[in-house]
Design a protein around this motif. Structure first.
Motif, PDB file in Angstrom:
ATOM      1  N   ARG A   4      15.551   8.717  17.716  1.00  0.00           N
ATOM      2  CA  ARG A   4      15.961   9.978  17.104  1.00  0.00           C
ATOM      3  C   ARG A   4      17.368  10.313  17.564  1.00  0.00           C
ATOM      4  NH1 ARG A   4      13.254  15.031  16.180  1.00  0.00           N
ATOM      5  NH2 ARG A   4      14.664  16.316  14.952  1.00  0.00           N
ATOM      6  N   ARG A   5      18.306  10.359  16.616  1.00  0.00           N
ATOM      7  CA  ARG A   5      19.702  10.662  16.935  1.00  0.00           C
ATOM      8  C   ARG A   5      19.944  12.162  16.910  1.00  0.00           C
ATOM      9  NH1 ARG A   5      23.532   6.949  15.795  1.00  0.00           N
ATOM     10  NH2 ARG A   5      24.889   8.411  16.868  1.00  0.00           N
ATOM     11  N   HIS A   6      20.963  12.596  17.663  1.00  0.00           N
ATOM     12  CA  HIS A   6      21.387  13.989  17.655  1.00  0.00           C
ATOM     13  C   HIS A   6      22.765  14.055  17.018  1.00  0.00           C
ATOM     14  CE1 HIS A   6      17.976  14.759  20.207  1.00  0.00           C
ATOM     15  NE2 HIS A   6      18.410  13.856  21.050  1.00  0.00           N
ATOM     16  N   GLY A   7      22.772  14.057  15.687  1.00  0.00           N
ATOM     17  CA  GLY A   7      24.034  13.966  14.970  1.00  0.00           C
ATOM     18  C   GLY A   7      24.915  15.186  15.103  1.00  0.00           C
ATOM     19  N   LEU A   8      24.332  16.340  15.454  1.00  0.00           N
ATOM     20  CA  LEU A   8      25.129  17.561  15.622  1.00  0.00           C
ATOM     21  C   LEU A   8      24.938  18.075  17.037  1.00  0.00           C
ATOM     22  CD1 LEU A   8      24.543  19.399  12.223  1.00  0.00           C
ATOM     23  CD2 LEU A   8      26.665  18.378  13.038  1.00  0.00           C
ATOM     24  N   GLU A   9      25.274  17.219  18.000  1.00  0.00           N
ATOM     25  CA  GLU A   9      25.014  17.555  19.396  1.00  0.00           C
ATOM     26  C   GLU A   9      25.839  18.741  19.862  1.00  0.00           C
ATOM     27  OE1 GLU A   9      25.368  14.976  23.392  1.00  0.00           O
ATOM     28  OE2 GLU A   9      24.011  14.209  21.856  1.00  0.00           O
ATOM     29  N   ARG A  10      26.995  18.958  19.263  1.00  0.00           N
ATOM     30  CA  ARG A  10      27.835  20.108  19.621  1.00  0.00           C
ATOM     31  C   ARG A  10      27.897  21.111  18.472  1.00  0.00           C
ATOM     32  NH1 ARG A  10      30.957  19.458  24.187  1.00  0.00           N
ATOM     33  NH2 ARG A  10      30.773  17.422  25.186  1.00  0.00           N
ATOM     34  N   ALA A  11      26.775  21.251  17.789  1.00  0.00           N
ATOM     35  CA  ALA A  11      26.730  22.095  16.600  1.00  0.00           C
ATOM     36  C   ALA A  11      27.016  23.553  16.933  1.00  0.00           C
ATOM     37  CB  ALA A  11      25.364  21.980  15.929  1.00  0.00           C
ATOM     38  N   THR A  12      27.743  24.201  16.042  1.00  0.00           N
ATOM     39  CA  THR A  12      27.953  25.646  16.083  1.00  0.00           C
ATOM     40  C   THR A  12      27.450  26.238  14.775  1.00  0.00           C
ATOM     41  OG1 THR A  12      30.148  25.526  15.053  1.00  0.00           O
ATOM     42  CG2 THR A  12      30.048  25.278  17.458  1.00  0.00           C
ATOM     43  N   MET A  63      18.753  25.860  17.139  1.00  0.00           N
ATOM     44  CA  MET A  63      18.725  26.513  18.447  1.00  0.00           C
ATOM     45  C   MET A  63      19.932  26.112  19.287  1.00  0.00           C
ATOM     46  SD  MET A  63      15.547  27.233  20.992  1.00  0.00           S
ATOM     47  CE  MET A  63      15.252  25.603  21.652  1.00  0.00           C
ATOM     48  N   ARG A  64      20.382  24.881  19.125  1.00  0.00           N
ATOM     49  CA  ARG A  64      21.589  24.439  19.823  1.00  0.00           C
ATOM     50  C   ARG A  64      22.786  25.302  19.411  1.00  0.00           C
ATOM     51  NH1 ARG A  64      21.889  18.972  18.120  1.00  0.00           N
ATOM     52  NH2 ARG A  64      20.261  18.459  19.617  1.00  0.00           N
ATOM     53  N   ALA A  65      22.918  25.558  18.105  1.00  0.00           N
ATOM     54  CA  ALA A  65      24.030  26.383  17.619  1.00  0.00           C
ATOM     55  C   ALA A  65      23.905  27.823  18.108  1.00  0.00           C
ATOM     56  CB  ALA A  65      24.073  26.349  16.091  1.00  0.00           C
ATOM     57  N   LEU A  66      22.683  28.365  18.099  1.00  0.00           N
ATOM     58  CA  LEU A  66      22.491  29.736  18.564  1.00  0.00           C
ATOM     59  C   LEU A  66      22.725  29.849  20.067  1.00  0.00           C
ATOM     60  CD1 LEU A  66      19.351  30.835  16.492  1.00  0.00           C
ATOM     61  CD2 LEU A  66      21.776  31.289  16.034  1.00  0.00           C
ATOM     62  N   GLU A 109      12.982  21.649  28.591  1.00  0.00           N
ATOM     63  CA  GLU A 109      12.573  20.658  27.600  1.00  0.00           C
ATOM     64  C   GLU A 109      11.736  19.574  28.249  1.00  0.00           C
ATOM     65  OE1 GLU A 109      15.943  19.859  24.598  1.00  0.00           O
ATOM     66  OE2 GLU A 109      16.955  20.234  26.500  1.00  0.00           O
ATOM     67  N   SER A 110      10.837  18.990  27.455  1.00  0.00           N
ATOM     68  CA  SER A 110      10.103  17.823  27.936  1.00  0.00           C
ATOM     69  C   SER A 110      11.004  16.593  27.916  1.00  0.00           C
ATOM     70  CB  SER A 110       8.858  17.591  27.077  1.00  0.00           C
ATOM     71  OG  SER A 110       9.212  17.475  25.701  1.00  0.00           O
ATOM     72  N   ASP A 111      11.873  16.488  26.927  1.00  0.00           N
ATOM     73  CA  ASP A 111      12.920  15.463  26.866  1.00  0.00           C
ATOM     74  C   ASP A 111      14.183  16.139  26.375  1.00  0.00           C
ATOM     75  OD1 ASP A 111      11.685  12.671  27.373  1.00  0.00           O
ATOM     76  OD2 ASP A 111      10.272  13.619  25.994  1.00  0.00           O
ATOM     77  N   ARG A 112      15.284  15.933  27.047  1.00  0.00           N
ATOM     78  CA  ARG A 112      16.509  16.661  26.734  1.00  0.00           C
ATOM     79  C   ARG A 112      16.988  16.366  25.321  1.00  0.00           C
ATOM     80  NH1 ARG A 112      21.338  16.228  30.571  1.00  0.00           N
ATOM     81  NH2 ARG A 112      21.992  17.913  29.197  1.00  0.00           N
ATOM     82  N   GLU A 113      17.236  17.442  24.576  1.00  0.00           N
ATOM     83  CA  GLU A 113      17.803  17.323  23.230  1.00  0.00           C
ATOM     84  C   GLU A 113      18.865  18.384  22.979  1.00  0.00           C
ATOM     85  OE1 GLU A 113      14.861  15.734  19.982  1.00  0.00           O
ATOM     86  OE2 GLU A 113      13.877  17.380  21.028  1.00  0.00           O
ATOM     87  N   LEU A 114      18.821  19.499  23.691  1.00  0.00           N
ATOM     88  CA  LEU A 114      19.738  20.599  23.400  1.00  0.00           C
ATOM     89  C   LEU A 114      21.163  20.310  23.882  1.00  0.00           C
ATOM     90  CD1 LEU A 114      17.413  23.624  24.243  1.00  0.00           C
ATOM     91  CD2 LEU A 114      18.237  22.944  21.987  1.00  0.00           C
TER      92      LEU A 114
END
Length: 541
Positions: free
Chosen positions: A254-262, A304-307, A321-326
């Motif tokens: 599972r990729r985090h394509g918007l890891e620095r999302a605003t 939630m990352r953006a918020l 988190e159980s596994d880091r994603e944020l």
């Protein structure tokens, strides 16, 4: 009117991290968010600054785009030598690096990450050069491009994702699933691709999983017949789940394509419009507690990352988190962030039946408050942490947030009731806890057209509810602040819309006062009844 319902940065440190936001720069059709008119319908003038103040520019990339991904058959590539040669070279280089680091430690020096990579490249080149001479004695000599491929594979296996790296280097890739000999690639704005697996055998795939799991810092997590599943992270932060409980070995990435999302990024991607983005930004700044719900793959974590990046700089935010994603503990987040991660046990159980070394999300909620966190964000509420989370919201964690899996908007409160009642709360106590702790519920939905020519996945917010105490039948009363508008609801000037647009239901005065102190103008909701959504470019009517 209230509706009573009785049921209801790490990536920045890797080469991959720099690629994650580049896809945004390729989307010319959405380079600028829709702008507000000077005055709303009915002559209501909007004060300055306008809603677009919340919309930030997306960073433009200059790397790979859709046109650079290459033919499907070329993506994983074919190694010019057997996989056993690559793994043997990797082990030799790893031993060389360990010896070099021991010497540096004895001298009182420690290698930084960048220095380790430069050292690895030098050692890889040296080892491959010596190996190539021996290889050519019994085999056809390798050309320059083939030798470079061997060097890249060895280096990737040490620092990145080995045989998968050429696929994961594509910034548009969101999910990869390897099932035996087949690899399925889901990329943003593209139909699913069906490719061959980059692994030549089951044993090679298992070896890759165990090597990457060990490299991730989770050395106790190994895939074998006695341990049929394993979860870990790749160096770029992507989440991996692998199992032997199926017919073939299955590896899901599972990729985090918007890891620095605003919120500005989400406006440009069509997940929210400027009206809704400004409302949600003010809600976070005002300290309202939110639940972000939706089905799988709709973008709950990205929202939630953006918020989280809207939390004021003066506050301390704990992510659990159980596994880091944020990945909010980086320079892009104004607030001070403490990133907590639950810990799995080591397989042994104590006298009480508890896994030795296990730290649960429920325990992390209590632990985080000891570090004076003013807000708590739980990656996904599934079990007993739901009670601890809601109690933390009531006990002073104003502005806390969590995500929740729910198949449809109407089932959000019902879905939250499951872990609450499982923890021993009665229905009445559970409803009271939800009504007291939660201010807003945000629901995200999706329309998947990626299997159609020219189609893609459309993710967007459809509902925002405000909790309004207990309903007449004992459930949680909800007021619709934003919701879709069905064709039969359309009036003059109000167009049908499947995405969230303001309703005629006012926000409670107490919460609206907090929103206004955070910069929101109550006239924006009735002033923009159709919101500011761009046209939804659906393939099918």
């Amino acid at each position: 009117m209230a509706e009573g319902r009785t049921t209801n940065g790490h990536a920045a440190q890797t080469r991959l991290g720099g690629l994650l936001s580049e896809r945004a720069g390729q989307r010319a059709a959405t380079t600028a968010p829709p702008r507000l008119m000077g005055a709303a319908k009915g002559g209501v003038s909007l004060p300055s600054p306008t809603l677009n103040a919340v919309v930030r520019e997306m960073p433009a990339g200059s790397g790979m785009g859709v046109a650079d991904t290459g033919a499907a058959a070329d993506l994983p590539g074919v190694l010019p030598v057997p996989w056993t040669e690559i793994t043997a070279l990797r082990q030799q280089v790893a031993n060389d690096m360990d010896a070099h680091k021991r010497e540096r430690r004895r001298a009182g020096d420690v290698l930084e990450d960048q220095d380790q990579e430069e050292l690895a490249r030098a050692l890889v080149r040296k080892r491959v050069a010596a190996w190539a001479q021996e290889w050519s004695l019994k085999n056809p000599p390798l050309g320059g491009e083939e030798l470079e491929r061997v060097r890249s594979e060895v280096f990737n296996l040490i620092f990145l994702a080995g045989a998968l790296q050429r696929v994961l280097n594509r910034p548009d890739v969101e999910d990869v699933l390897i099932d035996g000999d087949v690899m399925l690639v889901d990329a943003h704005g593209r139909p699913q691709e069906r490719l061959r697996s980059p692994f030549s055998s089951r044993e090679q795939a298992i070896e890759w999983v165990n090597h990457m799991a060990g490299s991730s810092g989770h050395g106790e997590r190994m895939l074998s017949y006695t341990t049929g599943r394993v979860d870990f992270r790749l160096p770029d932060g992507s989440r991996v789940a692998a199992t032997l409980l199926t017919t073939n070995i299955v590896i899901a990435i599972r990729r985090h394509g918007l890891e620095r999302a605003t919120l500005g990024d989400l406006v440009q991607r069509g997940a929210v419009d400027p009206v809704l983005a400004t409302f949600l930004s003010a809600a976070v700044k005002a300290g309202l507690s939110l639940i972000i719900a939706g089905n799988m793959g709709t973008g709950k974590t990205t929202m939630m990352r953006a918020l989280g990046r809207e939390v004021p700089a003066k506050e301390r935010l704990a992510t659990l988190e159980s596994d880091r994603e944020l990945y909010l503990d980086n320079a892009g987040t104004p607030a001070h962030v403490l990133a907590f991660e639950a810990r799995e046990g080591n397989g042994e159980r104590d006298a009480s039946g508890r896994m030795t070394g296990e730290i649960t999300l429920a325990e992390l909620v209590t632990i985080s408050l000891r570090y004076k966190a003013t807000r708590v964000m739980v990656g996904e509420v599934r079990g007993e942490e739901a009670v601890a989370m809601l109690e933390a919201m009531i006990a002073g964690g104003t502005g806390s947030m969590c995500t929740l899996h729910a198949r449809d908007p109407e089932s959000v409160v019902d879905r939250l009731m499951v872990p609450l009642t499982r923890a021993g709360l009665s229905d009445q106590a559970a409803y009271r806890l939800v009504a007291s702790a939660v201010d807003l519920i945000v629901y995200i939905d999706a329309i998947d057209e990626s299997d159609l020519p020219g189609g893609r996945m459309h993710r967007f917010v459809t509902h925002v509810w405000e909790t309004a105490g207990l309903g007449e039948r004992g459930g949680v009363a909800l007021s619709r602040i934003f919701s879709p508008r069905e064709p039969h609801e359309a009036e003059q000037g109000l167009m049908p819309e499947v995405r969230a647009v303001p309703t005629r239901t006012p926000v409670s005065e107490r919460r609206m006062a907090r929103l206004e102190r955070a910069g929101f103008d109550r006239r924006w909701l009735p002033g923009y009844p159709n919101g500011q959504w761009p046209a939804l470019d659906l393939v099918k009517p």
